[in-house]
Design an enzyme around this catalytic site. Structure first.
Site, short mmCIF file in Angstrom:
data_model
loop_
_atom_site.label_atom_id
_atom_site.label_comp_id
_atom_site.label_asym_id
_atom_site.label_seq_id
_atom_site.Cartn_x
_atom_site.Cartn_y
_atom_site.Cartn_z
N ASP A 1 5.88 17.10 4.00
CA ASP A 1 6.17 17.13 2.57
C ASP A 1 7.25 16.09 2.31
O ASP A 1 7.61 15.34 3.22
CB ASP A 1 6.61 18.54 2.12
CG ASP A 1 6.19 18.84 0.69
OD1 ASP A 1 6.60 18.08 -0.19
OD2 ASP A 1 5.44 19.81 0.47
N HIS B 1 3.67 14.21 -2.54
CA HIS B 1 4.54 14.94 -1.59
C HIS B 1 4.78 14.14 -0.32
O HIS B 1 4.85 14.71 0.77
CB HIS B 1 3.90 16.30 -1.25
CG HIS B 1 4.05 17.32 -2.34
ND1 HIS B 1 5.17 18.07 -2.52
CD2 HIS B 1 3.20 17.69 -3.34
CE1 HIS B 1 5.02 18.86 -3.56
NE2 HIS B 1 3.83 18.65 -4.09
N GLU C 1 -0.16 18.34 -7.00
CA GLU C 1 0.98 17.88 -7.80
C GLU C 1 1.26 16.37 -7.70
O GLU C 1 2.41 15.97 -7.52
CB GLU C 1 2.25 18.65 -7.40
CG GLU C 1 2.12 20.13 -7.66
CD GLU C 1 3.34 20.93 -7.21
OE1 GLU C 1 3.69 21.88 -7.90
OE2 GLU C 1 3.92 20.60 -6.15
C1 ACM Z 1 1.52 24.01 -4.54
O1 ACM Z 1 2.17 25.02 -4.79
N1 ACM Z 1 1.96 22.86 -4.97
C2 ACM Z 1 0.31 24.04 -3.77
#
Ligand code: ACM
Ligand code: ZN
Length: 757
Positions: free
Chosen positions: A219, A289, A352
């Site tokens: 991440d 991410h 995201e």
């Molecule tokens: C997530 O909570 N962004 C998968």
């Protein structure tokens, strides 16, 4: 028993003179016999997940004792036998030899192919316990059920209180799971958990019959898997700190902080999990991410100047879609990881993504044109389909968060992990994808569990009861085909707020047990009250023996009619309190009845399970702090995203975020219309009530005349308030300044209103 002997001795003393010598000898003999007799404990039947059927048949109990052997046939169930033996040896005085010949006093492990793959039957007979499974997996789950019947200390490392025997009532248990997929996800990027913890976590998954571990390995805040071809990913991308390429974040501090798993460690962990019927699904989170990759290999980014922030306030964390070398690098990474993880599903994240950088990147725009795309989200679909192709070369099926269904079709077999809402899960199955239900509102275990506890709350405050109420299929009027595509539930634990030791345990346990029942038990068989009864009656003792620092439910505290009243979640919990605002300890006064007081804000209460405490809390229906709200102006050299006057409205929920990184020389100055008489003035930074995105380096200072300043405290980290600084003036104060004198964590920081008391 000892009490009985004691009474017998007293009674005898009165008649001693009158007894013959022979009788005296016989009685002394009986007393010694009774004194040395130990009660044989009885099996626990409060099992989680609750077996489908459990039928007690009556008659004399079976005894497992030090002479019991484990019987297996041929080469089948060898691991299972050894696994069972090690736990039995931990709990009993006995060897529990593994044999293949007939014995009367035995635990027998068998396969019955007529049973479901993970199904099992336990028959407890006079001298023998027989566990039959559809496969070795079923036998393993039968063993888990049997282990739950033993005293809790069976799970305790270095248990030194072994028993000689256990009485198990004669019975038949027939059991199999509702869902074939029962998963738990853990983010090891925002907080790194070492291999030792991962083994322990896997043990717990096995105890509660969870069969998939979704390992979120990368991440923005850390790349955790060794990739030999790209060593910088872990040499640099696995470490945060003031002098690292990856900045401090989520209270990781100035020092080098982080870690990663070597390929050798991963192989051992994967094998350990596989032996326990747990498939490990690796996740590398793409194309967003990806800050940890981008700081080490910045060429993966779109070549643009503008900053676009993700929802977690990270910029420059999205892979360029057009750059062909990116796919070669990703294939190299996937090739190495495919060797490490036998899992069919390989998770590529997909969540995201701020696509604004693709809108500005000339190359990404050229690609859109070339492919005739009209929406930027189609670029995401393009990226994800390229990954599908790479993964299929390595025999893998792609898994991804529910955003991957946007922007175009995918291979039907691609597995979608629905998180944003139940509706997204339904959309996914309606598109024909096998779908895992990790719906945030129920299954994100990093959410707060009540209003004044730590944790995130963007998906809501999630109590144990709410989590337990989750049904992966729900009332969505799915067709039979669509229903079959619901693979099962998954619990999730993101680690932004888990930097404090033991907080992962706090968030995950006992919710993991709720997940266990959601995945295993038929919906109609689940009942929260009964689940709670088994939790308090049996399971907390087990979690305690396993040494997980699980959450103890805090007491409900109200102040009414001059009385402070506290109520525990269950009678086995003890409530303790203090009268000075400090958190109660095991030595604090026990709460027995309502407390009469006119100063309720001074009291704090906590519940205790053995020596484990809940959070401390005061009465929930009153203000515990009486902050002053003097008329104030504010100025700063820092640009904020929001109107700076939000900092002087004395509403803690309307704070401001800096529109850039803060550092040495930055300040925020508050001037009061009239000098303020007070005991303390403080500022907490980061989100209100959430200890992240704070200002690390700096201090507060105060002035009586608006010109000469006195130093207050430096920012120090507090697990509830985040980085905060206080001062304690001795005279009325004219003005207060926040002075920043070093680097900060994250790219932006939250600043809150002053707290003046
Ligand atoms: C997530 O909570 N962004 C998968
Ligand atoms: Zn680009």
């Amino acid at each position: 028993m000892k009490l009985l002997v004691f009474i017998l001795i007293i009674a005898l003393l009165f008649r001693w003179e009158k007894l013959s010598t022979a009788r005296k000898f016989i009685l002394i003999f009986i007393i010694i016999l009774l004194w040395s007799y130990k009660n044989v404990p009885t099996a626990n039947l409060d099992i989680v997940p609750k077996p489908q059927t459990m039928e007690l048949v009556g008659g004399r109990d079976c005894r497992i004792n030090s002479k019991t052997v484990i019987e297996v046939k041929d080469s089948v169930n060898q691991f299972n036998a050894k696994y069972l033996q090690s736990y039995l040896r931990n709990e009993f005085e006995g060897d529990f030899k593994i044999v293949d010949e007939k014995d009367k006093n035995k635990i027998e492990l068998l396969i019955d192919e007529n049973l479901a793959e993970e199904g099992y039957i336990i028959d407890v007979m006079r001298g023998c316990v027989r566990i039959e499974g559809g496969t070795e997996k079923g036998v393993f789950y039968g063993i888990q059920t049997l282990l739950q019947m033993l005293p809790a200390d069976v799970y305790k490392k270095d248990n030194d209180k072994r028993i000689r025997a256990l009485r198990v009532p004669k019975m038949t248990i027939e059991d199999s799971p509702r869902f074939a997929y029962r998963g738990m996800h853990l983010d090891v990027s925002r907080t790194f958990f070492d291999a030792e913890y991962i083994y322990k976590f896997i043990d717990a998954l096995a105890y509660y019959k969870i069969n998939n571990f979704h390992w979120h390995l990368t991440d923005d805040q850390g790349w955790r898997v060794e990739i030999k071809k790209y060593p910088k990913l872990t040499e640099m991308g696995a470490w945060r700190g003031a002098y690292e390429v990856l900045k401090p974040a989520y209270a990781s501090g100035m020092e080098r902080n982080g870690g990663y798993y070597t390929q050798e460690e991963i192989k051992s962990i994967v094998k350990y999990a596989a032996d326990r019927n747990i498939n490990i699904i690796p996740e590398i989170d793409l194309p967003g991410h990806s800050k940890a990759v981008a700081v080490t290999y910045p060429e993966i980014l779109c070549d643009i100047d503008a900053k676009h922030y993700s929802v977690q306030w990270e910029s420059n964390n999205v892979w360029c879609v057009e750059r062909e070398e990116n796919y070669a690098m990703l294939e190299d990474i996937i090739a190495e990881m495919a060797e490490l993880f036998p899992s069919k599903i390989f998770h590529i994240g997909g969540d995201e993504v701020n696509m604004d950088s693709w809108k500005e990147c000339p190359k990404c725009q050229a690609l859109m044109k070339e492919k005739g795309m009209t929406e930027v989200v189609e670029l995401q679909n393009y990226f994800v389909r390229r990954l599908e192709n790479i993964l299929s070369k390595y025999g893998k099926t792609m898994g991804g968060w529910d955003e991957i269904i946007d922007g175009g079709a995918l291979r039907p077999e691609t597995v979608v992990y629905a998180w944003a809402s139940p509706e997204r899960g339904i959309e996914s199955v309606r598109q024909g994808h096998p779908t895992v239900m990790q719906i945030a509102q129920y299954m994100y275990f990093d959410m707060k569990q009540s209003k004044d506890e730590r944790g995130l709350q963007w998906a809501g405050v999630t109590s144990l009861e709410k989590a337990y109420s989750f049904d992966p299929i729900g009332n969505f009027d799915l067709t039979e085909e669509e229903t079959k595509l619901v693979m099962g539930p998954q619990g999730g634990c993101w680690a932004e707020c888990l930097q404090v030791k033991d907080y992962v345990d706090y968030q995950v346990f006992p919710k993991l047990l709720a997940l266990s029942e959601i995945g295993w038990c038929e919906q109609g068989e689940r009942d929260y009250e009964d689940f709670q009864r088994r939790l308090y009656g049996a399971q907390y003792a087990r979690l305690y023996a396993m040494d997980f620092k699980f959450r103890v439910a805090p007491p409900e505290v109200v102040y009414q009619d001059g009385l402070l009243m506290a109520k525990a979640d269950n009678d086995i919990l003890t409530i303790r309190y203090t009268e000075d605002g400090a958190a109660p300890t095991i030595k604090s006064e026990k709460y027995r009845k309502p407390i009469k007081t006119q100063e309720p804000e001074k009291y704090r209460f906590a519940t205790f399970y053995k020596d484990r405490s809940s959070i401390a809390r005061g009465a929930q229906n009153i203000e515990l702090h009486h902050y002053l709200k003097p008329s104030t102006t504010v100025e700063s050299n820092i640009p904020f995203f929001e109107d700076i006057n939000r900092l002087v409205d004395y509403d803690l929920n309307t704070y401001c975020f800096t529109a850039r990184e803060v550092g040495d020389g930055d300040y925020i100055k508050f001037t009061f219309a009239e000098p303020v008489e007070c005991q303390s003035i403080g500022m907490c930074t980061g989100y209100y009530n959430l200890a992240v995105y704070g200002i690390m380096n700096g201090y507060i200072e105060y002035s009586y005349d608006g010109e000469n300043y006195h130093r207050g405290e430096r920012f120090v980290y507090d697990i509830f308030d985040g980085y905060r600084a206080y001062c304690h003036p001795e005279k009325p104060v004219k003005s207060v300044r926040i002075v920043i004198d070093g680097i900060s964590e994250h790219e932006v920081n939250g600043v809150q209103d002053l707290r003046i008391e």
